[in-house]
Design an enzyme around this catalytic site. Structure first.
Site, PDB file in Angstrom:
ATOM      1  N   CYS A 122      70.747  40.680  74.726  1.00 43.93           N
ATOM      2  CA  CYS A 122      71.704  39.686  75.203  1.00 43.93           C
ATOM      3  C   CYS A 122      71.655  39.566  76.726  1.00 43.93           C
ATOM      4  CB  CYS A 122      73.105  40.004  74.682  1.00 43.93           C
ATOM      5  SG  CYS A 122      74.231  38.592  74.822  1.00 43.93           S
ATOM      6  N   HIS A 225      72.264  40.078  68.974  1.00 49.51           N
ATOM      7  CA  HIS A 225      72.705  41.473  68.996  1.00 49.51           C
ATOM      8  C   HIS A 225      72.217  42.217  67.750  1.00 49.51           C
ATOM      9  CE1 HIS A 225      75.411  41.793  72.493  1.00 49.51           C
ATOM     10  NE2 HIS A 225      75.516  40.490  72.344  1.00 49.51           N
ATOM     11  N   GLU A 227      71.931  45.314  67.238  1.00 49.23           N
ATOM     12  CA  GLU A 227      72.698  46.539  66.977  1.00 49.23           C
ATOM     13  C   GLU A 227      73.873  46.275  66.048  1.00 49.23           C
ATOM     14  OE1 GLU A 227      75.070  44.637  70.208  1.00 49.23           O
ATOM     15  OE2 GLU A 227      72.924  44.810  69.735  1.00 49.23           O
TER      16      GLU A 227
END
Length: 244
Positions: A122, A225, A227
Site C-alpha cells: 500500500c 493489502h 496481509e
C-alpha cells in the site's frame, strides 16, 4: 553452541512500523507499533518478523539492519510526503511523517542495492515508486470518480484486479491468469511509474495495483493489502522462500 543447520533456520523478515501517539492503559505517548496481522502473515509463511521502528537513517544504521535481515516488508500507513516527488500538498493529503519516509526510503534503497527480497504494501508500494523517481495521484476519487478503494473509515474495499499473465506476480500466485478480488484501503495511487519498475496488475478501472522491480530476486510492491487475506498467504510464502 547451536547445532541447527543454517539452511533450515527461518529467515528474519524486517517489518517497518508506525510511530504515533498511542493510548495504552493510563499512558498516552508516542510508540512504535504495527498491526499484528503483518506479523501473523510473516510467521504463517515461515518467517520470523523483526520490527523496524523509524529512526535517523544513517548509512551505518541502515547497513547494520539490512545486513542482519533476510527479507523486508514495508508496511502500509499514512500518505507519502508530496514534496518527495515535487508536488504541492493537496489539502486532503495527510500530514507527512518525515521520519518514516526517510527511514523507509533508506531501507528500500539499501535493499535494492543488496538484492534483498522485499515486499512493499500500500503506502510501501507508493513509496517504492517515489523513491525510484515516480509520482502519485494525491486523491484517487478525483481520477476514477469512486470511493471503492477506501469506502469508509476503518473498512476495506474489495477491488477487482487483473494480473499480467507474463509477470512474476502471476507465477507467484500460481498462474491465476484471471481476475483477483483483493482487500483495498487507500485514497492515493501511483501516477507516473518510475524507471526500473513494471506494472504487473491493474484494477478494473486502470489503477496501478502491483509493481515489480526489474531484475530483482523478489522486489514487489502491492497497492492492496495481502496481509488482510488470512485464507491466502501466497505472497508472503513467496517472500519467505526468496529470503530463505
Amino acid at each position: 553452541m547451536s547445532t541447527e543447520n543454517p539452511s533450515t533456520r527461518p529467515p528474519l523478515i524486517g517489518v517497518t512500523t508506525y510511530l504515533e501517539q498511542v493510548q495504552q492503559g493510563v499512558w498516552e505517548r508516542r510508540s512504535a507499533f504495527v498491526p499484528e496481522v503483518y506479523l501473523i502473515a510473516v510467521t504463517e509463511a515461515g518467517g520470523v518478523p523483526v520490527l523496524l521502528p523509524p529512526q535517523p537513517p544513517s548509512d551505518a544504521a541502515v547497513a547494520r539492519v539490512l545486513d542482519a535481515l533476510d527479507g523486508l516488508v514495508i508496511a502500509g500507513g499514512v500518505d507519502v510526503d508530496p514534496a518527495l516527488y515535487g508536488h504541492e500538498r493537496d489539502p486532503r493529503t495527510q500530514d507527512p511523517r518525515h521520519d518514516r519516509d526517510a527511514w523507509e526510503q533508506a531501507l528500500l534503497t539499501g535493499a535494492i542495492d543488496r538484492d534483498l527480497p522485499f515486499l512493499a504494501i500500500c503506502r510501501g508500494a507508493q513509496l517504492l515508486n517515489v523513491t525510484l523517481g515516480g509520482t502519485l495521484h494525491q486523491h484517487l476519487p478525483d481520477i476514477v470518480e469512486t470511493e471503492k478503494y477506501a469506502p469508509e473509515p476503518g473498512r476495506y474495499g474489495l477491488v477487482d484486479v487483473d494480473v499480467d499473465p507474463d509477470s512474476f506476480l502471476d507465477r507467484l500466485l500460481g498462474s491465476v491468469g484471471d481476475r483477483l478480488t483483493v482487500p483495498s484501503y487507500h485514497h492515493q495511487a501511483v501516477d507516473r511509474v518510475a524507471d526500473g519498475l513494471t506494472v504487473s496488475a491493474r484494477s478494473d478501472d486502470g489503477v496501478v495495483e502491483a509493481l515489480e522491480l526489474h531484475g530483482a530476486r523478489f522486489g514487489l510492491g502491492l497497492q492492496w493489502h495481502p496481509e488482510q487475506d488470512a485464507a491466502d498467504r501466497r505472497i508472503f510464502r513467496g517472500l519467505v522462500a526468496a529470503a530463505s
